[in-house]
Scaffold this motif. Structure first.
Motif, PDB file in Angstrom:
ATOM      1  N   GLU A   1      -4.684  -4.763   2.600  1.00 20.74           N
ATOM      2  CA  GLU A   1      -3.815  -4.566   3.771  1.00 20.74           C
ATOM      3  C   GLU A   1      -4.580  -4.906   5.058  1.00 20.74           C
ATOM      4  OE1 GLU A   1      -0.640  -3.227   3.207  1.00 20.74           O
ATOM      5  OE2 GLU A   1      -0.156  -1.858   4.860  1.00 20.74           O
TER       6      GLU A   1
ATOM      7  N   LEU B   1      -6.779  -1.276  -2.240  1.00 21.46           N
ATOM      8  CA  LEU B   1      -5.535  -1.814  -1.672  1.00 21.46           C
ATOM      9  C   LEU B   1      -5.573  -1.761  -0.144  1.00 21.46           C
ATOM     10  CD1 LEU B   1      -2.783  -0.403  -4.084  1.00 21.46           C
ATOM     11  CD2 LEU B   1      -4.068  -2.530  -4.227  1.00 21.46           C
ATOM     12  N   GLN B   2      -6.244  -0.743   0.397  1.00 20.62           N
ATOM     13  CA  GLN B   2      -6.382  -0.671   1.864  1.00 20.62           C
ATOM     14  C   GLN B   2      -7.142  -1.893   2.390  1.00 20.62           C
ATOM     15  OE1 GLN B   2      -8.333   3.121   2.126  1.00 20.62           O
ATOM     16  NE2 GLN B   2      -6.415   4.270   1.933  1.00 20.62           N
TER      17      GLN B   2
ATOM     18  N   LEU C   1       0.814  -1.213   0.000  1.00 22.16           N
ATOM     19  CA  LEU C   1       0.000   0.000   0.000  1.00 22.16           C
ATOM     20  C   LEU C   1       0.854   1.272   0.000  1.00 22.16           C
ATOM     21  CD1 LEU C   1      -2.790   1.352   0.305  1.00 22.16           C
ATOM     22  CD2 LEU C   1      -2.636   0.904   2.769  1.00 22.16           C
TER      23      LEU C   1
END
Ligand SMILES: NC(=O)c1ccc[n+]([C@@H]2O[C@H](COP(=O)([O-])OP(=O)(O)OC[C@H]3O[C@@H](n4cnc5c(N)ncnc54)[C@H](O)[C@@H]3O)[C@@H](O)[C@H]2O)c1
Length: 344
Positions: free
Chosen positions: A319, A315-316, A101
Protein backbone atom coordinates in the motif's frame (compact mmCIF):
# COMPACT_ATOMS: atom_id res chain seq x y z
CA UNK A 1 -2.82 -38.96 15.75
CA UNK A 2 -5.85 -38.18 13.59
CA UNK A 3 -5.17 -36.65 10.22
CA UNK A 4 -6.39 -33.15 9.43
CA UNK A 5 -9.43 -33.21 7.12
CA UNK A 6 -8.64 -30.45 4.64
CA UNK A 7 -10.95 -28.78 2.13
CA UNK A 8 -9.16 -27.27 -0.87
CA UNK A 9 -10.97 -24.21 -2.20
CA UNK A 10 -9.95 -23.01 -5.67
CA UNK A 11 -8.68 -25.78 -7.98
CA UNK A 12 -6.61 -23.72 -10.40
CA UNK A 13 -2.87 -23.45 -11.01
CA UNK A 14 -1.60 -23.19 -7.45
CA UNK A 15 -3.86 -25.95 -6.15
CA UNK A 16 -2.11 -28.48 -8.44
CA UNK A 17 1.12 -28.01 -6.48
CA UNK A 18 -0.72 -28.18 -3.17
CA UNK A 19 -2.49 -31.42 -4.11
CA UNK A 20 0.90 -33.09 -4.72
CA UNK A 21 2.22 -31.80 -1.41
CA UNK A 22 -0.90 -32.91 0.49
CA UNK A 23 -0.73 -36.39 -1.08
CA UNK A 24 2.76 -36.82 0.37
CA UNK A 25 1.72 -35.77 3.90
CA UNK A 26 0.19 -38.61 5.99
CA UNK A 27 -1.13 -36.07 8.53
CA UNK A 28 -3.56 -34.60 5.99
CA UNK A 29 -6.49 -36.06 4.05
CA UNK A 30 -8.53 -34.29 1.40
CA UNK A 31 -12.08 -33.98 2.78
CA UNK A 32 -13.42 -31.66 0.11
CA UNK A 33 -12.69 -29.90 -3.15
CA UNK A 34 -14.43 -26.71 -4.17
CA UNK A 35 -14.48 -24.56 -7.30
CA UNK A 36 -17.32 -22.83 -9.18
CA UNK A 37 -15.74 -23.91 -12.48
CA UNK A 38 -17.15 -27.35 -13.45
CA UNK A 39 -14.10 -28.11 -15.62
CA UNK A 40 -11.79 -27.59 -12.63
CA UNK A 41 -13.93 -29.94 -10.51
CA UNK A 42 -14.25 -32.59 -13.24
CA UNK A 43 -10.48 -32.70 -13.76
CA UNK A 44 -10.04 -33.90 -10.16
CA UNK A 45 -13.26 -35.74 -9.31
CA UNK A 46 -12.03 -39.19 -10.39
CA UNK A 47 -8.84 -38.89 -8.33
CA UNK A 48 -10.63 -38.15 -5.03
CA UNK A 49 -13.63 -40.48 -4.82
CA UNK A 50 -13.99 -39.98 -1.04
CA UNK A 51 -13.94 -36.17 -1.13
CA UNK A 52 -17.04 -33.95 -1.12
CA UNK A 53 -16.89 -31.89 -4.31
CA UNK A 54 -18.93 -28.77 -5.03
CA UNK A 55 -19.12 -25.28 -6.42
CA UNK A 56 -19.57 -23.53 -3.11
CA UNK A 57 -17.74 -23.93 0.20
CA UNK A 58 -21.01 -23.64 2.18
CA UNK A 59 -22.19 -26.89 0.49
CA UNK A 60 -18.90 -28.77 0.62
CA UNK A 61 -18.43 -28.05 4.32
CA UNK A 62 -21.57 -30.04 5.19
CA UNK A 63 -19.58 -33.25 4.69
CA UNK A 64 -17.19 -32.09 7.44
CA UNK A 65 -13.67 -30.73 7.60
CA UNK A 66 -11.11 -29.38 10.06
CA UNK A 67 -9.36 -26.82 7.91
CA UNK A 68 -9.48 -24.99 4.60
CA UNK A 69 -6.77 -24.25 2.08
CA UNK A 70 -7.76 -21.14 0.13
CA UNK A 71 -6.24 -21.18 -3.36
CA UNK A 72 -8.67 -18.70 -4.87
CA UNK A 73 -7.73 -15.35 -6.39
CA UNK A 74 -7.18 -12.76 -3.63
CA UNK A 75 -10.25 -10.71 -4.62
CA UNK A 76 -13.65 -11.88 -3.37
CA UNK A 77 -12.76 -14.21 -0.48
CA UNK A 78 -15.26 -12.73 2.02
CA UNK A 79 -17.87 -15.51 1.75
CA UNK A 80 -15.17 -18.17 2.17
CA UNK A 81 -13.86 -16.48 5.31
CA UNK A 82 -17.38 -16.31 6.73
CA UNK A 83 -17.94 -20.04 6.21
CA UNK A 84 -14.55 -20.93 7.75
CA UNK A 85 -15.23 -18.77 10.80
CA UNK A 86 -18.80 -20.07 11.26
CA UNK A 87 -17.57 -23.67 11.14
CA UNK A 88 -14.46 -22.95 13.19
CA UNK A 89 -12.10 -24.28 10.53
CA UNK A 90 -8.41 -23.33 10.52
CA UNK A 91 -7.43 -21.37 7.39
CA UNK A 92 -4.32 -21.60 5.25
CA UNK A 93 -4.80 -18.80 2.71
CA UNK A 94 -2.59 -18.23 -0.29
CA UNK A 95 -0.90 -14.85 -0.45
CA UNK A 96 -1.92 -12.08 -0.73
CA UNK A 97 -4.69 -12.44 1.84
CA UNK A 98 -6.83 -9.95 -0.11
CA UNK A 99 -6.35 -7.48 -2.92
CA UNK A 100 -6.42 -4.47 -0.60
CA UNK A 101 -5.18 -3.79 2.90
CA UNK A 102 -8.52 -2.86 4.48
CA UNK A 103 -10.16 -6.10 3.34
CA UNK A 104 -7.21 -8.15 4.57
CA UNK A 105 -7.50 -6.38 7.93
CA UNK A 106 -11.18 -7.39 8.13
CA UNK A 107 -10.33 -11.04 7.44
CA UNK A 108 -7.69 -11.03 10.16
CA UNK A 109 -10.18 -9.48 12.62
CA UNK A 110 -12.88 -12.03 11.65
CA UNK A 111 -10.54 -14.97 12.22
CA UNK A 112 -9.30 -13.57 15.52
CA UNK A 113 -12.87 -12.96 16.74
CA UNK A 114 -13.84 -16.53 15.78
CA UNK A 115 -10.70 -17.99 17.39
CA UNK A 116 -9.71 -19.53 14.06
CA UNK A 117 -5.99 -19.86 13.19
CA UNK A 118 -5.25 -17.89 10.01
CA UNK A 119 -1.96 -18.71 8.27
CA UNK A 120 -0.76 -17.19 4.98
CA UNK A 121 1.03 -19.24 2.32
CA UNK A 122 4.45 -17.59 2.43
CA UNK A 123 6.31 -20.65 1.19
CA UNK A 124 9.62 -18.88 0.46
CA UNK A 125 10.20 -18.47 4.19
CA UNK A 126 10.59 -22.24 4.39
CA UNK A 127 13.37 -22.56 1.82
CA UNK A 128 16.75 -23.72 3.10
CA UNK A 129 18.32 -20.72 1.36
CA UNK A 130 16.17 -18.40 3.47
CA UNK A 131 16.97 -20.23 6.70
CA UNK A 132 20.70 -20.27 5.87
CA UNK A 133 20.71 -16.55 5.11
CA UNK A 134 19.25 -15.88 8.55
CA UNK A 135 21.90 -18.16 10.07
CA UNK A 136 24.72 -16.33 8.22
CA UNK A 137 23.56 -13.03 9.67
CA UNK A 138 23.12 -14.52 13.15
CA UNK A 139 26.64 -15.99 13.20
CA UNK A 140 28.12 -12.72 12.01
CA UNK A 141 30.15 -14.46 9.27
CA UNK A 142 30.41 -11.20 7.31
CA UNK A 143 29.24 -8.83 10.02
CA UNK A 144 25.98 -6.95 10.36
CA UNK A 145 23.73 -6.20 7.35
CA UNK A 146 23.41 -2.50 6.49
CA UNK A 147 22.03 -2.19 2.97
CA UNK A 148 20.92 -4.40 0.09
CA UNK A 149 19.87 -4.66 -3.52
CA UNK A 150 17.04 -7.01 -4.43
CA UNK A 151 16.36 -7.58 -8.14
CA UNK A 152 13.75 -9.84 -9.67
CA UNK A 153 13.51 -9.50 -13.45
CA UNK A 154 11.13 -11.90 -15.14
CA UNK A 155 9.43 -12.19 -18.48
CA UNK A 156 6.08 -13.52 -17.23
CA UNK A 157 3.86 -14.42 -20.16
CA UNK A 158 0.52 -14.12 -18.38
CA UNK A 159 -1.31 -15.69 -21.33
CA UNK A 160 0.36 -19.12 -20.87
CA UNK A 161 -2.14 -21.92 -20.24
CA UNK A 162 -0.67 -23.07 -16.90
CA UNK A 163 -0.73 -19.57 -15.36
CA UNK A 164 -3.64 -17.77 -13.69
CA UNK A 165 -5.31 -15.05 -15.77
CA UNK A 166 -6.64 -12.56 -13.21
CA UNK A 167 -3.28 -10.71 -12.80
CA UNK A 168 -3.60 -9.52 -16.43
CA UNK A 169 -6.28 -7.06 -15.31
CA UNK A 170 -5.13 -6.24 -11.76
CA UNK A 171 -4.18 -2.64 -10.98
CA UNK A 172 -0.86 -3.65 -9.41
CA UNK A 173 -0.11 -7.22 -10.47
CA UNK A 174 3.63 -7.21 -9.74
CA UNK A 175 3.26 -5.68 -6.30
CA UNK A 176 0.34 -7.74 -5.01
CA UNK A 177 1.15 -11.07 -6.63
CA UNK A 178 4.97 -11.15 -6.58
CA UNK A 179 6.61 -8.34 -4.60
CA UNK A 180 4.54 -9.42 -1.61
CA UNK A 181 6.82 -12.48 -1.34
CA UNK A 182 9.95 -10.34 -1.63
CA UNK A 183 8.83 -7.78 0.94
CA UNK A 184 7.84 -10.56 3.31
CA UNK A 185 11.28 -12.15 2.89
CA UNK A 186 13.02 -8.87 3.65
CA UNK A 187 11.08 -8.50 6.91
CA UNK A 188 11.70 -12.14 7.79
CA UNK A 189 15.39 -12.35 6.94
CA UNK A 190 16.42 -8.99 8.40
CA UNK A 191 14.13 -9.41 11.42
CA UNK A 192 13.05 -5.82 10.94
CA UNK A 193 9.97 -3.77 10.12
CA UNK A 194 9.80 -1.11 7.41
CA UNK A 195 9.52 2.53 8.44
CA UNK A 196 9.64 4.40 5.10
CA UNK A 197 9.07 3.56 1.42
CA UNK A 198 9.90 5.62 -1.64
CA UNK A 199 8.50 3.87 -4.70
CA UNK A 200 7.52 4.19 -8.32
CA UNK A 201 5.31 1.66 -10.07
CA UNK A 202 4.93 1.79 -13.84
CA UNK A 203 4.31 -0.27 -16.94
CA UNK A 204 6.71 -0.76 -19.87
CA UNK A 205 5.37 0.10 -23.34
CA UNK A 206 5.32 -3.62 -24.34
CA UNK A 207 3.49 -4.80 -21.21
CA UNK A 208 0.67 -7.36 -21.58
CA UNK A 209 -0.59 -6.37 -18.10
CA UNK A 210 -3.23 -3.68 -17.73
CA UNK A 211 -1.76 -2.57 -14.40
CA UNK A 212 1.84 -1.86 -13.47
CA UNK A 213 4.30 -4.69 -14.08
CA UNK A 214 7.25 -2.73 -12.64
CA UNK A 215 8.06 -1.77 -9.08
CA UNK A 216 11.08 0.26 -8.02
CA UNK A 217 11.39 1.05 -4.32
CA UNK A 218 13.82 2.19 -1.66
CA UNK A 219 12.76 0.73 1.67
CA UNK A 220 14.13 1.82 5.06
CA UNK A 221 13.79 -0.56 8.01
CA UNK A 222 13.72 0.09 11.74
CA UNK A 223 17.16 -1.53 12.23
CA UNK A 224 18.69 1.06 9.84
CA UNK A 225 18.74 -1.39 6.89
CA UNK A 226 17.97 0.11 3.48
CA UNK A 227 16.91 -2.07 0.54
CA UNK A 228 16.95 -0.97 -3.07
CA UNK A 229 14.32 -3.07 -4.83
CA UNK A 230 13.56 -3.61 -8.52
CA UNK A 231 10.89 -6.08 -9.57
CA UNK A 232 9.34 -6.65 -12.98
CA UNK A 233 7.13 -9.19 -14.69
CA UNK A 234 7.90 -7.74 -18.10
CA UNK A 235 11.69 -7.84 -18.13
CA UNK A 236 12.45 -8.21 -21.81
CA UNK A 237 14.54 -11.37 -21.73
CA UNK A 238 12.88 -14.71 -21.10
CA UNK A 239 15.43 -15.70 -18.43
CA UNK A 240 14.79 -15.02 -14.77
CA UNK A 241 17.19 -12.49 -13.27
CA UNK A 242 17.25 -12.92 -9.49
CA UNK A 243 19.85 -11.42 -7.21
CA UNK A 244 19.60 -10.43 -3.57
CA UNK A 245 22.87 -8.97 -2.35
CA UNK A 246 23.21 -7.75 1.23
CA UNK A 247 26.11 -5.52 2.17
CA UNK A 248 27.35 -6.22 5.68
CA UNK A 249 30.01 -4.57 7.84
CA UNK A 250 32.74 -7.06 6.73
CA UNK A 251 31.46 -8.45 3.43
CA UNK A 252 28.44 -9.49 1.39
CA UNK A 253 25.80 -12.22 1.33
CA UNK A 254 24.50 -13.01 -2.16
CA UNK A 255 21.54 -15.16 -3.19
CA UNK A 256 21.65 -15.77 -6.96
CA UNK A 257 18.59 -17.92 -7.50
CA UNK A 258 15.14 -17.65 -6.04
CA UNK A 259 15.39 -21.21 -4.65
CA UNK A 260 19.06 -21.40 -3.74
CA UNK A 261 22.64 -20.52 -4.74
CA UNK A 262 23.69 -18.75 -1.59
CA UNK A 263 27.18 -17.38 -1.16
CA UNK A 264 29.16 -14.94 0.93
CA UNK A 265 32.45 -13.08 0.57
CA UNK A 266 34.56 -10.98 2.89
CA UNK A 267 35.78 -7.68 1.42
CA UNK A 268 39.08 -8.94 -0.09
CA UNK A 269 37.89 -12.41 -1.16
CA UNK A 270 38.34 -13.08 -4.87
CA UNK A 271 35.29 -15.36 -5.10
CA UNK A 272 32.07 -16.07 -3.26
CA UNK A 273 32.11 -18.98 -0.81
CA UNK A 274 29.18 -21.22 -1.71
CA UNK A 275 26.95 -22.15 1.22
CA UNK A 276 25.93 -25.82 0.92
CA UNK A 277 22.16 -26.31 0.94
CA UNK A 278 20.17 -29.54 1.34
CA UNK A 279 18.52 -31.19 -1.67
CA UNK A 280 15.39 -29.37 -2.67
CA UNK A 281 12.49 -29.69 -5.12
CA UNK A 282 11.38 -26.23 -6.27
CA UNK A 283 7.86 -25.36 -5.07
CA UNK A 284 7.45 -28.71 -3.27
CA UNK A 285 9.92 -28.78 -0.37
CA UNK A 286 8.95 -25.27 0.69
CA UNK A 287 5.19 -25.89 0.50
CA UNK A 288 5.60 -29.22 2.34
CA UNK A 289 7.33 -27.46 5.25
CA UNK A 290 4.63 -24.77 5.30
CA UNK A 291 1.90 -27.42 5.37
CA UNK A 292 3.66 -29.29 8.20
CA UNK A 293 3.78 -26.07 10.19
CA UNK A 294 0.07 -25.45 9.51
CA UNK A 295 -0.83 -28.94 10.78
CA UNK A 296 1.18 -28.34 13.98
CA UNK A 297 -0.61 -25.03 14.50
CA UNK A 298 -3.98 -26.73 14.04
CA UNK A 299 -2.96 -29.39 16.58
CA UNK A 300 -1.85 -26.68 18.97
CA UNK A 301 1.64 -28.17 19.22
CA UNK A 302 3.49 -25.12 17.91
CA UNK A 303 3.11 -21.36 17.81
CA UNK A 304 1.62 -20.22 14.48
CA UNK A 305 4.01 -18.94 11.80
CA UNK A 306 3.10 -16.64 8.88
CA UNK A 307 -0.02 -15.41 10.66
CA UNK A 308 -2.57 -13.19 8.96
CA UNK A 309 -1.75 -10.55 11.54
CA UNK A 310 1.94 -10.59 10.62
CA UNK A 311 1.09 -10.58 6.91
CA UNK A 312 -0.68 -7.24 7.27
CA UNK A 313 2.76 -5.66 7.79
CA UNK A 314 3.85 -6.83 4.32
CA UNK A 315 0.58 -5.67 2.77
CA UNK A 316 1.16 -2.25 4.36
CA UNK A 317 4.42 -2.08 2.37
CA UNK A 318 2.49 -2.70 -0.86
CA UNK A 319 0.00 0.00 0.00
CA UNK A 320 2.85 2.37 0.87
CA UNK A 321 4.42 1.73 -2.58
CA UNK A 322 1.18 2.61 -4.37
CA UNK A 323 0.70 5.81 -2.36
CA UNK A 324 4.35 6.82 -2.71
CA UNK A 325 4.23 6.31 -6.46
CA UNK A 326 1.07 8.41 -6.76
CA UNK A 327 2.44 11.26 -4.64
CA UNK A 328 5.98 11.14 -5.99
CA UNK A 329 7.39 11.23 -2.47
CA UNK A 330 8.40 8.91 0.37
CA UNK A 331 5.68 7.51 2.62
CA UNK A 332 6.04 6.69 6.31
CA UNK A 333 4.63 3.30 7.26
CA UNK A 334 3.23 4.91 10.42
CA UNK A 335 0.79 6.79 8.18
CA UNK A 336 -0.46 3.56 6.59
CA UNK A 337 -0.81 1.84 9.98
CA UNK A 338 -2.73 4.84 11.35
CA UNK A 339 -5.12 4.68 8.37
CA UNK A 340 -5.56 0.94 8.86
CA UNK A 341 -6.42 1.44 12.56
CA UNK A 342 -9.00 4.15 11.66
CA UNK A 343 -10.54 1.91 8.94
CA UNK A 344 -10.54 -1.18 11.17
N1 LIG B 1 2.77 -19.07 -2.93
C1 LIG B 1 3.05 -19.18 -4.22
O1 LIG B 1 4.18 -19.40 -4.60
C2 LIG B 1 1.91 -19.02 -5.22
C3 LIG B 1 2.09 -19.38 -6.55
C4 LIG B 1 1.00 -19.21 -7.43
C5 LIG B 1 -0.19 -18.68 -6.97
N2 LIG B 1 -0.31 -18.34 -5.65
C6 LIG B 1 -1.56 -17.76 -5.11
O2 LIG B 1 -2.59 -18.75 -5.14
C7 LIG B 1 -3.86 -18.12 -5.32
C8 LIG B 1 -4.56 -18.75 -6.52
O3 LIG B 1 -3.76 -18.57 -7.65
P1 LIG B 1 -3.88 -19.54 -8.92
O4 LIG B 1 -2.65 -19.31 -9.71
O5 LIG B 1 -4.21 -20.91 -8.50
O6 LIG B 1 -5.14 -18.87 -9.67
P2 LIG B 1 -6.10 -19.57 -10.77
O7 LIG B 1 -6.85 -18.48 -11.39
O8 LIG B 1 -5.27 -20.49 -11.62
O9 LIG B 1 -7.05 -20.50 -9.89
C9 LIG B 1 -8.00 -19.98 -9.01
C10 LIG B 1 -9.15 -20.94 -8.93
O10 LIG B 1 -10.07 -20.46 -7.94
C11 LIG B 1 -11.38 -20.68 -8.43
N3 LIG B 1 -12.32 -19.83 -7.71
C12 LIG B 1 -12.64 -18.54 -7.93
N4 LIG B 1 -13.57 -18.12 -7.03
C13 LIG B 1 -13.82 -19.18 -6.22
C14 LIG B 1 -14.67 -19.37 -5.11
N5 LIG B 1 -15.45 -18.41 -4.64
N6 LIG B 1 -14.69 -20.59 -4.51
C15 LIG B 1 -13.91 -21.59 -4.96
N7 LIG B 1 -13.07 -21.45 -6.01
C16 LIG B 1 -13.03 -20.26 -6.63
C17 LIG B 1 -11.29 -20.40 -9.92
O11 LIG B 1 -12.37 -20.98 -10.64
C18 LIG B 1 -9.94 -21.06 -10.26
O12 LIG B 1 -10.09 -22.42 -10.62
C19 LIG B 1 -3.57 -16.63 -5.48
O13 LIG B 1 -3.73 -15.99 -4.24
C20 LIG B 1 -2.11 -16.60 -5.91
O14 LIG B 1 -1.44 -15.41 -5.57
C21 LIG B 1 0.70 -18.51 -4.78
Amino acid sequence: MTAMRLIVVGLGARAQTWLKVIAANPDVTIAGLCDPDPAARDRLAGQYPKAAIGADLSEVVRAGGDAVLLCTPPAGRAAQFEVCCQHHMAILAEKPLADDLATAGRYVAMAEAAGVPLIVGLNFRYLAVTQETIRLFATGTVGTPEFARFTYERWRDGTLGHLNKYPLTMEQPMLWEQSVHHFDLMRFVYGAEPVRVYARTFNPSWSMYRGDANVSAIIDFDNAMTVNYQGTWQGNWDRLGFEWRTECTRGVVVQRDMFGRLGYARRQDTELHDVPLPAHVDWITDAAALLASFVKTWRGSTAPQCTGHDHLRSLQMLEACVISSGRGEAVELAEIRQDAIKAG
